[in-house]
Each structure stands twice: as C-alpha cells, then as structure tokens.
Design a protein around this motif. Sequence first.
Motif, mmCIF file in Angstrom:
data_model
loop_
_atom_site.group_PDB
_atom_site.id
_atom_site.type_symbol
_atom_site.label_atom_id
_atom_site.label_comp_id
_atom_site.label_asym_id
_atom_site.label_seq_id
_atom_site.Cartn_x
_atom_site.Cartn_y
_atom_site.Cartn_z
ATOM 1 N N GLY A 160 28.380 86.206 2.072
ATOM 2 C CA GLY A 160 28.195 87.522 2.693
ATOM 3 C C GLY A 160 28.434 87.494 4.204
ATOM 4 O O GLY A 160 28.123 88.466 4.890
ATOM 5 N N GLY A 161 28.896 86.352 4.723
ATOM 6 C CA GLY A 161 29.265 86.298 6.138
ATOM 7 C C GLY A 161 28.255 85.597 7.039
ATOM 8 O O GLY A 161 28.412 85.595 8.264
ATOM 9 N N LEU A 162 27.216 84.972 6.462
ATOM 10 C CA LEU A 162 26.233 84.249 7.283
ATOM 11 C C LEU A 162 26.924 83.077 7.995
ATOM 12 O O LEU A 162 27.525 82.227 7.327
ATOM 13 N N PRO A 163 26.876 83.028 9.339
ATOM 14 C CA PRO A 163 27.613 81.962 10.033
ATOM 15 C C PRO A 163 26.824 80.645 10.042
ATOM 16 O O PRO A 163 26.289 80.225 11.067
ATOM 17 N N LEU A 164 26.774 79.972 8.894
ATOM 18 C CA LEU A 164 25.935 78.763 8.778
ATOM 19 C C LEU A 164 26.374 77.672 9.759
ATOM 20 O O LEU A 164 25.542 76.923 10.285
ATOM 21 N N GLY A 165 27.691 77.593 10.023
ATOM 22 C CA GLY A 165 28.192 76.572 10.941
ATOM 23 C C GLY A 165 27.529 76.654 12.306
ATOM 24 O O GLY A 165 27.367 75.638 13.002
ATOM 25 N N ALA A 166 27.094 77.887 12.692
ATOM 26 C CA ALA A 166 26.476 78.074 14.015
ATOM 27 C C ALA A 166 25.163 77.304 14.131
ATOM 28 O O ALA A 166 24.700 77.010 15.241
ATOM 29 N N LEU A 167 24.573 76.937 12.978
ATOM 30 C CA LEU A 167 23.321 76.156 13.009
ATOM 31 C C LEU A 167 23.529 74.835 13.759
ATOM 32 O O LEU A 167 22.620 74.328 14.425
ATOM 33 N N SER A 168 24.753 74.287 13.657
ATOM 34 C CA SER A 168 25.027 72.999 14.309
ATOM 35 C C SER A 168 24.911 73.104 15.829
ATOM 36 O O SER A 168 24.678 72.107 16.512
ATOM 37 N N GLU A 169 25.075 74.319 16.364
ATOM 38 C CA GLU A 169 24.955 74.529 17.814
ATOM 39 C C GLU A 169 23.501 74.707 18.237
ATOM 40 O O GLU A 169 23.195 74.743 19.432
ATOM 41 N N MET A 170 22.620 74.889 17.252
ATOM 42 C CA MET A 170 21.217 75.206 17.574
ATOM 43 C C MET A 170 20.297 74.023 17.362
ATOM 44 O O MET A 170 19.074 74.176 17.430
ATOM 45 N N LEU A 171 20.860 72.862 17.061
ATOM 46 C CA LEU A 171 19.990 71.758 16.640
ATOM 47 C C LEU A 171 19.020 71.316 17.738
ATOM 48 O O LEU A 171 17.863 70.976 17.463
ATOM 49 N N LEU A 172 19.496 71.346 18.984
ATOM 50 C CA LEU A 172 18.630 70.889 20.082
ATOM 51 C C LEU A 172 17.402 71.809 20.227
ATOM 52 O O LEU A 172 16.257 71.325 20.168
ATOM 53 N N PRO A 173 17.611 73.159 20.402
ATOM 54 C CA PRO A 173 16.418 74.008 20.472
ATOM 55 C C PRO A 173 15.605 74.015 19.176
ATOM 56 O O PRO A 173 14.377 74.111 19.221
ATOM 57 N N LEU A 174 16.285 73.851 18.038
ATOM 58 C CA LEU A 174 15.529 73.818 16.776
ATOM 59 C C LEU A 174 14.587 72.604 16.737
ATOM 60 O O LEU A 174 13.421 72.712 16.344
ATOM 61 N N ALA A 175 15.133 71.460 17.146
ATOM 62 C CA ALA A 175 14.296 70.246 17.162
ATOM 63 C C ALA A 175 13.147 70.424 18.147
ATOM 64 O O ALA A 175 12.003 70.035 17.866
ATOM 65 N N PHE A 176 13.440 71.034 19.284
ATOM 66 C CA PHE A 176 12.400 71.223 20.305
ATOM 67 C C PHE A 176 11.267 72.105 19.769
ATOM 68 O O PHE A 176 10.095 71.749 19.873
ATOM 69 N N VAL A 177 11.616 73.232 19.143
ATOM 70 C CA VAL A 177 10.544 74.101 18.633
ATOM 71 C C VAL A 177 9.841 73.452 17.433
ATOM 72 O O VAL A 177 8.638 73.658 17.223
ATOM 73 N N ALA A 178 10.576 72.643 16.684
ATOM 74 C CA ALA A 178 9.930 71.938 15.556
ATOM 75 C C ALA A 178 8.905 70.927 16.100
ATOM 76 O O ALA A 178 7.830 70.748 15.517
ATOM 77 N N ILE A 179 9.228 70.299 17.233
ATOM 78 C CA ILE A 179 8.288 69.346 17.840
ATOM 79 C C ILE A 179 7.025 70.090 18.288
ATOM 80 O O ILE A 179 5.893 69.679 17.985
#
Length: 418
Positions: free
Chosen positions: A119-138
């Motif tokens: 349906g057009g979800l840009p899943l590839g963009a998740l690879s650009e968010m890994l740093l902030p994702l890891a930070f908020v997960a911490i």
Amino acid sequence: MASPQGLKAPLEFGGPLGAAALMLLLPATTLHLLLAARSGPARLLGPPARLPGLSELWSPAVLLLLLTWLGLQAALYLLPARKVAEGLELKDKSHLRYPINGFQALMLTALLVGLGVSGGLPLGALSEMLLPLAFVAILTTFIFSFLLYMKAQVAPTSGLAPGGNSGNLIYDFFMGRELNPRIGSFDFKYFCELRPGLIGWVLINLALLIQEAELRGSPSLAMWLVNGFQLLYVGDALWYEEAVLTTMDITHDGFGFMLAFGDLVWVPFTYSLQAQFLLYHPQPLGLPGALLICLINAVGYYIFRGANSQKNTFRKNPSDPSVAGLETIPTATGKRLLVSGWWGMVRHPNYLGDLIMALAWSLPCGVSHLLPYFYFLYFAALLVHREARDELQCLQKYGRAWHEYCQRVPYRIVPYIY
Ligand SMILES: NC(=O)C1=CN([C@@H]2O[C@H](COP(=O)(O)OP(=O)(O)OC[C@H]3O[C@@H](n4cnc5c(N)ncnc54)[C@H](OP(=O)(O)O)[C@@H]3O)[C@@H](O)[C@H]2O)C=CC1
Ligand SMILES: CC(C)CCC[C@@H](C)[C@H]1CC=C2C3=C(CC[C@@]21C)[C@@]1(C)CC[C@H](O)C[C@@H]1CC3
C-alpha cells in the motif's frame, strides 16, 4: 534496603561497579556500532568518525513509532494461542502458564508489513531511522527497568529472583529483582525475550534489504544471505518458542535492565549489524562463495537444531523412540543427563551450532573489515560466560552426576579445543 532472607547469591558481572559500567558501556557500544556501520572506515575499534547531535538522536515521532511497535506486539501476544504451556515449578510449587503464539505473531506481523508495503509504506526509510530508534529504545529501557524495579518492591518474596536481590540498588536494578513480573496473565519477561526484539531484528534487516534495492536496483547476494539466515534463526526461535521456558533467563534470572536492554535494544540493533554494514559497504560475493557460506550455515543449523531438539525431546519424554536408545547418567533429582548423541560430543553442542551460524552470518560481509564480525566475537564471549553460569547451576542441581558427566564429556563447546 535489606536483602530478603534466603536470596543471598554471589555477585556476578563485577558487582555494583561492573553493573554500573555495563549500563553505560552497553548503550554506548550500541550507538557506536550503528555509527561505525554508516561511516566510511567502518572501524570496530577506535573513536567514531563523528559524534551525532541531540537533534539526530531524539525524535518524538520515532518514540511514537517504537511505542506503536511495542503495542502491536503486545496485542499479538494477547491473541488466542494454539497452545498454552506450563513453565517449570516455582518456589511456591505453582506453575505459570504461557501462550505459545510467537510464530503466529511473526506471521501476522509479516502479513501487516506486506499489506503496508504494497500500500506504499516506505519500509526502506526505517534504515535511516535506526540511530534515533536505538536512542529512544535505550531511554525506554531505562524507564521500563525502573518501573520493573518499583513493581518488585510489592512482589511477594517467593516471586523474587535468586540473583537480583543483593540490597544494592544499582546491582539489583541491573540484574532484575522479580523473576516473572506480570500484570494479570501478561508476562513481561517472556513477552520481551522473543517478540519485539527478535521480530524487530528481522524487520530492520528487511528494511535494509529494501533500501539497498532502492539504492542499487536490487539487493546484493550478500544481503539476501544475511536476511535469509537470520530469518531462519528467528523463525526457528519462535517455532520452538516453548523451549525458552526452560532457559536460565526465564527460570533463574530476574527481569531488570540486563535482560530488558538485551531483548529490546541489543538484539534488534546490534544483531542486524551485518545488514547495516552491507547497505553502506556493498561486498562482491560470487556463487561458489555464497554456496560455501550456505553450507556452513546449514551445518551450524543442523547441529544447533539437532542438539536442542534431542534435549527437549528427552526432557519431555525420555522413552520417545528417537532418544530412548541414548546412554544416560542418573542424577539424585530423578532427572537423567544425556551422555551420548549430540550431548556426548561436547557439553554444549547447541552453542557450537549457534557459533558456526554466527560465523556464516558474517562471512557474506567479506574480510576487509572487523566490524561485521562483532556479533561472532561478542557471541563467543557471551556463550563462554553463559556456559560457566549454566555449569555452576548444573553442579548445584546434580552434584556428583555432573562431575561424572564432565569427566565423560571433557570438552565444553568445541571438540578437542575447548
Ligand atoms: N543468539 C543469542 O544471543 C543466544 C542464543 N542462545 C541459544 O539459546 C539456546 C538455549 O540456550 P541456554 O538457555 O543457554 O541453555 P541450553 O539449552 O544449553 O540448556 C542448558 C540446560 O540443559 C540441561 N542439560 C545440560 N546438559 C545436559 C545433558 N547432557 N543432558 C540433558 N540435559 C542437559 C540442563 O538443564 P536441566 O537438566 O535442568 O534440564 C542445563 O541447565 C541455545 O541453542 C543457545 O545457543 C542462548 C543465548 C543467547
Ligand atoms: C545485554 C547483554 C549484552 C546480554 C544480553 C543477552 C541477551 C541478548 C540474550 C540472553 C539470552 C538470549 C536468548 C536469545 C536471544 C538473545 C538473548 C535475549 C534467544 C531468544 C535467541 C534464539 C534462540 O533460539 C533462543 C535464545 C534464548 C536466549
């Protein structure tokens, strides 16, 4: 705070100082690995090429994304399960019940993600968010561990773990005070051990594969291999989910920072390091090399699965025809120890298979950098430490029978070497 009676246990990980150091070192290492994978030199050791600013790390939208992910996995956990399994006997002689629907959660997640992507979800963009994702997960893990620590204050003594109740705040926060923290039938430790982190890991891998396809036209062979091998590993863990109920993490360790961080941060963000490395450092891999690596992974998986299944079948039903002919040592507890088959080759054959697979996951990344071998190196250290902890517990459980087993099977993980 006084330590509850009967819960004194020798301190592990270097006591409170070691625990404090690990609570700084583990998040810093996670961020360092993420930064290194993106940098040109991709150095495992040495300072990162640059330090990120707070604006690159903190994002409320990314926090919302993480909480949505945790919420989705919690909802899937609560769906009706094909089976409800009983855990091992607790101190108060009761047994907890656990839903066996992890594989179903993986399949439903795949379906939802598939629908989203088509349906057009840009899943590839998740690879650009890994740093902030890891930070908020911490950050989330620190807050979650604090809530777990507070919850343990009102838990009955029989519900506390043997290792995380020394009376030292830092040490107990790290090790985890309560053995099986639950709200109603929702078991936080069991949920975290297998769902958000493991499924998150393969989702991150997939995002990196899609991003590579967008950047270079198609995913590389190396990226396919890493994705395929790790999906097999995660699928296997969820398919055989019930086996986790007898691991020391569930039966012995409290649920605190160490496991929460391991499950929610360490697994998804550092176990996906090979795929992260490949996105920024494409590696040529020919068919013969790929076939050889597939063979190495297959050998590792064969040993890992064979050893785990043999022990699980034997523990469930020792007269099952597939294990009935194996030689065993009786113990004073009534349980027997296998001394032939996989468990007669080395004392931890499943670790050997797991390590061989770990090597196969790094090899597609070539030999020009040490960074993609981080998982293999860390994992070897983790398994040596884990094996020592497990053997101490087995010695306490089985005494002389364990001594006899060690004499008859002298090698721990690698035949004739270790
Ligand atoms: N990828 C990762 O990060 C990690 C992966 N793993 C993997 O998870 C899996 C589970 O590992 P882990 O929880 O460490 O423990 P194991 O599955 O190796 O189980 C250890 C237990 O098995 C029983 N046992 C040991 N020797 C024998 C024997 N000869 N005969 C019968 N029973 C025996 C003992 O328990 P009892 O007698 O009470 O049944 C012992 O405590 C492994 O495959 C491991 O490789 C583990 C940690 C991290
Ligand atoms: C924070 C430290 C570095 C230590 C973290 C350890 C955790 C990452 C691991 C402790 C035991 C684990 C197990 C698995 C994943 C890693 C952690 C959580 C499995 C679920 C992996 C798949 C296997 O089939 C079963 C494993 C059980 C133990």
